[in-house]
Design a protein around this motif. Sequence first.
Motif, PDB file in Angstrom:
ATOM      1  N   VAL A 152       0.861  -1.186   0.000  1.00  0.00           N
ATOM      2  CA  VAL A 152       0.000   0.000   0.000  1.00  0.00           C
ATOM      3  C   VAL A 152       0.899   1.238   0.000  1.00  0.00           C
ATOM      4  CG1 VAL A 152      -1.616   1.320   1.410  1.00  0.00           C
ATOM      5  CG2 VAL A 152      -1.947  -1.145   1.103  1.00  0.00           C
ATOM      6  N   ILE A 153       0.698   2.070  -1.018  1.00  0.00           N
ATOM      7  CA  ILE A 153       1.517   3.271  -1.184  1.00  0.00           C
ATOM      8  C   ILE A 153       0.736   4.474  -0.652  1.00  0.00           C
ATOM      9  CG2 ILE A 153       2.903   4.600  -2.847  1.00  0.00           C
ATOM     10  CD1 ILE A 153       3.463   1.603  -3.029  1.00  0.00           C
ATOM     11  N   PHE A 154       1.291   5.122   0.359  1.00  0.00           N
ATOM     12  CA  PHE A 154       0.582   6.253   0.951  1.00  0.00           C
ATOM     13  C   PHE A 154       0.668   7.461   0.028  1.00  0.00           C
ATOM     14  CE2 PHE A 154       2.054   4.416   5.279  1.00  0.00           C
ATOM     15  CZ  PHE A 154       1.113   3.420   5.166  1.00  0.00           C
ATOM     16  N   ASN A 155      -0.427   8.205  -0.021  1.00  0.00           N
ATOM     17  CA  ASN A 155      -0.466   9.451  -0.782  1.00  0.00           C
ATOM     18  C   ASN A 155      -0.344  10.584   0.235  1.00  0.00           C
ATOM     19  OD1 ASN A 155      -0.868  11.349  -2.747  1.00  0.00           O
ATOM     20  ND2 ASN A 155      -3.080  11.048  -2.897  1.00  0.00           N
ATOM     21  N   SER A 192       1.086  12.016   4.036  1.00  0.00           N
ATOM     22  CA  SER A 192       1.014  11.390   5.357  1.00  0.00           C
ATOM     23  C   SER A 192      -0.388  11.593   5.923  1.00  0.00           C
ATOM     24  CB  SER A 192       2.053  12.009   6.287  1.00  0.00           C
ATOM     25  OG  SER A 192       1.779  13.379   6.440  1.00  0.00           O
ATOM     26  N   HIS A 193      -0.845  10.645   6.676  1.00  0.00           N
ATOM     27  CA  HIS A 193      -2.119  10.784   7.366  1.00  0.00           C
ATOM     28  C   HIS A 193      -1.958  10.209   8.746  1.00  0.00           C
ATOM     29  CE1 HIS A 193      -6.280  10.237   8.555  1.00  0.00           C
ATOM     30  NE2 HIS A 193      -6.571  11.164   7.667  1.00  0.00           N
ATOM     31  N   ILE A 194      -2.649  10.783   9.680  1.00  0.00           N
ATOM     32  CA  ILE A 194      -2.485  10.377  11.073  1.00  0.00           C
ATOM     33  C   ILE A 194      -2.795   8.883  11.274  1.00  0.00           C
ATOM     34  CG2 ILE A 194      -4.825  10.963  11.870  1.00  0.00           C
ATOM     35  CD1 ILE A 194      -3.336  12.401  14.243  1.00  0.00           C
ATOM     36  N   LEU A 195      -3.694   8.325  10.456  1.00  0.00           N
ATOM     37  CA  LEU A 195      -4.023   6.906  10.624  1.00  0.00           C
ATOM     38  C   LEU A 195      -2.895   5.991  10.133  1.00  0.00           C
ATOM     39  CD1 LEU A 195      -7.835   6.496   9.892  1.00  0.00           C
ATOM     40  CD2 LEU A 195      -6.652   7.138  11.974  1.00  0.00           C
ATOM     41  N   PHE A 196      -1.941   6.561   9.380  1.00  0.00           N
ATOM     42  CA  PHE A 196      -0.797   5.761   8.909  1.00  0.00           C
ATOM     43  C   PHE A 196       0.438   5.971   9.799  1.00  0.00           C
ATOM     44  CE2 PHE A 196      -2.793   6.119   4.467  1.00  0.00           C
ATOM     45  CZ  PHE A 196      -3.424   4.900   4.600  1.00  0.00           C
ATOM     46  N   ARG A 197       0.268   6.708  10.882  1.00  0.00           N
ATOM     47  CA  ARG A 197       1.413   6.986  11.748  1.00  0.00           C
ATOM     48  C   ARG A 197       1.981   5.670  12.302  1.00  0.00           C
ATOM     49  NH1 ARG A 197       0.140  10.840  16.617  1.00  0.00           N
ATOM     50  NH2 ARG A 197       0.101  12.463  15.036  1.00  0.00           N
ATOM     51  N   GLY A 198       3.321   5.553  12.234  1.00  0.00           N
ATOM     52  CA  GLY A 198       3.979   4.352  12.767  1.00  0.00           C
ATOM     53  C   GLY A 198       3.938   3.170  11.811  1.00  0.00           C
ATOM     54  N   ILE A 199       3.441   3.390  10.603  1.00  0.00           N
ATOM     55  CA  ILE A 199       3.356   2.303   9.610  1.00  0.00           C
ATOM     56  C   ILE A 199       4.252   2.679   8.423  1.00  0.00           C
ATOM     57  CG2 ILE A 199       1.814   1.021   8.068  1.00  0.00           C
ATOM     58  CD1 ILE A 199      -0.498   1.845   9.979  1.00  0.00           C
ATOM     59  N   PRO A 200       5.174   1.780   8.046  1.00  0.00           N
ATOM     60  CA  PRO A 200       6.057   2.125   6.931  1.00  0.00           C
ATOM     61  C   PRO A 200       5.292   2.203   5.609  1.00  0.00           C
ATOM     62  CG  PRO A 200       6.719   0.040   7.984  1.00  0.00           C
ATOM     63  CD  PRO A 200       5.420   0.444   8.593  1.00  0.00           C
ATOM     64  N   ASP A 201       5.658   3.175   4.787  1.00  0.00           N
ATOM     65  CA  ASP A 201       5.068   3.281   3.453  1.00  0.00           C
ATOM     66  C   ASP A 201       5.399   2.003   2.671  1.00  0.00           C
ATOM     67  OD1 ASP A 201       3.794   4.263   1.260  1.00  0.00           O
ATOM     68  OD2 ASP A 201       5.179   5.907   0.881  1.00  0.00           O
ATOM     69  N   SER A 202       4.505   1.586   1.813  1.00  0.00           N
ATOM     70  CA  SER A 202       4.698   0.407   0.945  1.00  0.00           C
ATOM     71  C   SER A 202       4.731  -0.923   1.685  1.00  0.00           C
ATOM     72  CB  SER A 202       5.987   0.500   0.116  1.00  0.00           C
ATOM     73  OG  SER A 202       5.991   1.677  -0.625  1.00  0.00           O
ATOM     74  N   CYS A 203       4.200  -0.979   2.896  1.00  0.00           N
ATOM     75  CA  CYS A 203       4.167  -2.307   3.533  1.00  0.00           C
ATOM     76  C   CYS A 203       2.883  -3.044   3.116  1.00  0.00           C
ATOM     77  CB  CYS A 203       4.317  -2.221   5.047  1.00  0.00           C
ATOM     78  SG  CYS A 203       2.919  -1.555   5.891  1.00  0.00           S
ATOM     79  N   VAL A 241      -7.884  10.517  -2.439  1.00  0.00           N
ATOM     80  CA  VAL A 241      -7.137   9.251  -2.372  1.00  0.00           C
ATOM     81  C   VAL A 241      -6.026   9.350  -1.320  1.00  0.00           C
ATOM     82  CG1 VAL A 241      -5.711   7.626  -3.655  1.00  0.00           C
ATOM     83  CG2 VAL A 241      -7.653   8.739  -4.777  1.00  0.00           C
ATOM     84  N   ALA A 242      -6.111   8.513  -0.294  1.00  0.00           N
ATOM     85  CA  ALA A 242      -5.119   8.526   0.789  1.00  0.00           C
ATOM     86  C   ALA A 242      -4.030   7.490   0.566  1.00  0.00           C
ATOM     87  CB  ALA A 242      -5.813   8.272   2.130  1.00  0.00           C
ATOM     88  N   ALA A 243      -4.341   6.461  -0.235  1.00  0.00           N
ATOM     89  CA  ALA A 243      -3.340   5.435  -0.521  1.00  0.00           C
ATOM     90  C   ALA A 243      -3.760   4.669  -1.767  1.00  0.00           C
ATOM     91  CB  ALA A 243      -3.194   4.474   0.648  1.00  0.00           C
ATOM     92  N   THR A 244      -2.776   4.143  -2.479  1.00  0.00           N
ATOM     93  CA  THR A 244      -3.078   3.340  -3.661  1.00  0.00           C
ATOM     94  C   THR A 244      -2.372   1.991  -3.567  1.00  0.00           C
ATOM     95  OG1 THR A 244      -1.198   4.238  -4.865  1.00  0.00           O
ATOM     96  CG2 THR A 244      -3.318   5.327  -5.207  1.00  0.00           C
ATOM     97  N   CYS A 245      -2.772   1.101  -4.465  1.00  0.00           N
ATOM     98  CA  CYS A 245      -2.170  -0.209  -4.543  1.00  0.00           C
ATOM     99  C   CYS A 245      -2.135  -0.549  -6.029  1.00  0.00           C
ATOM    100  CB  CYS A 245      -3.044  -1.199  -3.777  1.00  0.00           C
ATOM    101  SG  CYS A 245      -2.453  -2.898  -3.819  1.00  0.00           S
ATOM    102  N   ASN A 246      -1.221  -1.419  -6.432  1.00  0.00           N
ATOM    103  CA  ASN A 246      -1.174  -1.803  -7.847  1.00  0.00           C
ATOM    104  C   ASN A 246      -1.510  -3.267  -8.043  1.00  0.00           C
ATOM    105  OD1 ASN A 246       0.360  -2.942 -10.343  1.00  0.00           O
ATOM    106  ND2 ASN A 246       0.059  -0.760 -10.725  1.00  0.00           N
ATOM    107  N   TYR A 247      -2.459  -3.510  -8.925  1.00  0.00           N
ATOM    108  CA  TYR A 247      -2.781  -4.882  -9.336  1.00  0.00           C
ATOM    109  C   TYR A 247      -3.100  -4.816 -10.816  1.00  0.00           C
ATOM    110  CZ  TYR A 247      -4.534  -9.669  -8.933  1.00  0.00           C
ATOM    111  OH  TYR A 247      -4.706 -11.031  -9.058  1.00  0.00           O
TER     112      TYR A 247
END
Lengths: 206, 254
Positions: free
Chosen positions: A127-130, A132-143, A161-167
């Motif tokens: 999951v790629i963050f768009n 920073s957002h407080i709900l993603f605090r402490g979580i590495p980008d792209s995990c 859009v707060a985060a994207t994913c690729n499929y």
Amino acid sequence: MIAIIDYGMGNLRSIAKAIEYVGGHVLVTDKVNDIKKADKIILPGIGAFRDGIAELKKNGLDLELKESIIEKGKPFLGICLGMQMLAKRSYEFGEFDGLGFIDAEVVHFNYDVLNGLKVPHVGWNDVIFNGSHILFRGIPDSCDFYFVHSYHLVPSNKMLVAATCNYGVDFVAAIHKDNIFATQFHPEKSQKYGLKFLENFINWQC
Amino acid sequence: MIKNRIIPLLLLKDGRMVKTIKFDKQGFRDVGNPSTAARVYDAQRADELIFLDISASQEDRKIFFDLVRQVAEECFMPLGVGGGIRSINDIREVLKIGADKVIINTAAVENPKFIMEAVQKFGSSTIVISIDAKKNENEQYEVMTHGGTKKTGLDVIELSKEVEKIGAGEIMITSIEREGTMRGLDLVLVEKIVESVKVPVIACGGVDSLEDFKRGFLRTAVSAISAGSIFHFTDQSPIMTRNYLFNQGISVRP
């Protein structure tokens, strides 16, 4: 108290247990009065769009969600179908109206761009963050978070859009609008970082 | 990028966790308490867990809901639950007590209409169809039901396409001849299914080594490999398996 909406089809215990694990006080409920009393609301998600909306409407939960989320601005988390139902319209097994809290449509993955990838999109994906957002605090980008879905949300305003994913294609993994946050992935099933995300939601003051 | 999944498999019989060989319920080995195992697999960051009550259909009874509940309480990973699921209410009940997906085997053959209803209600991605295959006297892979005890005369490819058409979200394919033997996955069978459908396929039955996981992911486009014996009876764990695969350049969770 965090109300987890029971519309007869979610993985209710999964989400309740995860919230309790990170210290939240939850009530799984299908009662309008409980939602009125709740500080925060979670709309979980497993199921098909049409039946989900129909169940919400049957119990008058759709009107109370509007009241609590849109009018009163209570912090809200939608998960998977719980995110998709916020849209204006879905094309799952036909064409159906959603809650309409977000100007968006729910569409099926397009096989033409998937290069043989299987649908549903099931499993762990980054999951790629768009920003920073407080709900993603402490979580590495792209995990990695856990996904299981055949349809995805397409909002008309890409700023949400707060985060994207690729499929095969980049799709919306999370959206944020004011007091509304919603994810296509399942934080309650995403182990360590999923639990961290839910802990952030419990502490979220918006 | 989507990751290949490694899924430990817990089999339940008479409320105990067991490991069978070629589906033989007499020759099963008791391997302990299911909720303890679930806790261990969660700590080892398994990608997912599958929990099957293998004698439910044969004994014509429902799954042990209490045990599902206990196992689910230990999981912060996705949990698929199967065994004796035959009605919309059964599905609703297991989802309510902590399952995320349901795995349907016998009922998929006996009652396709039920699968269609389940998909309409719970969405494709909640419904996993498990197909047990055994080579018949004509060397064709035939579908078996009721815990591998009943022949159906159906071809595995035909049933796979059929359940895909009516909306199954994933197909789990088990080779009865390999199950519990640790003689390696039947990659011919797996490849046949993967090539025939557009939904993700979970391969099961016979995983004998870390190299076997690697072969499975390299030689076929399978989405997940599920295994019981290798995790029960060797010192391999899901986390070690993923480390090995990661170092071999296979896409798995780090």
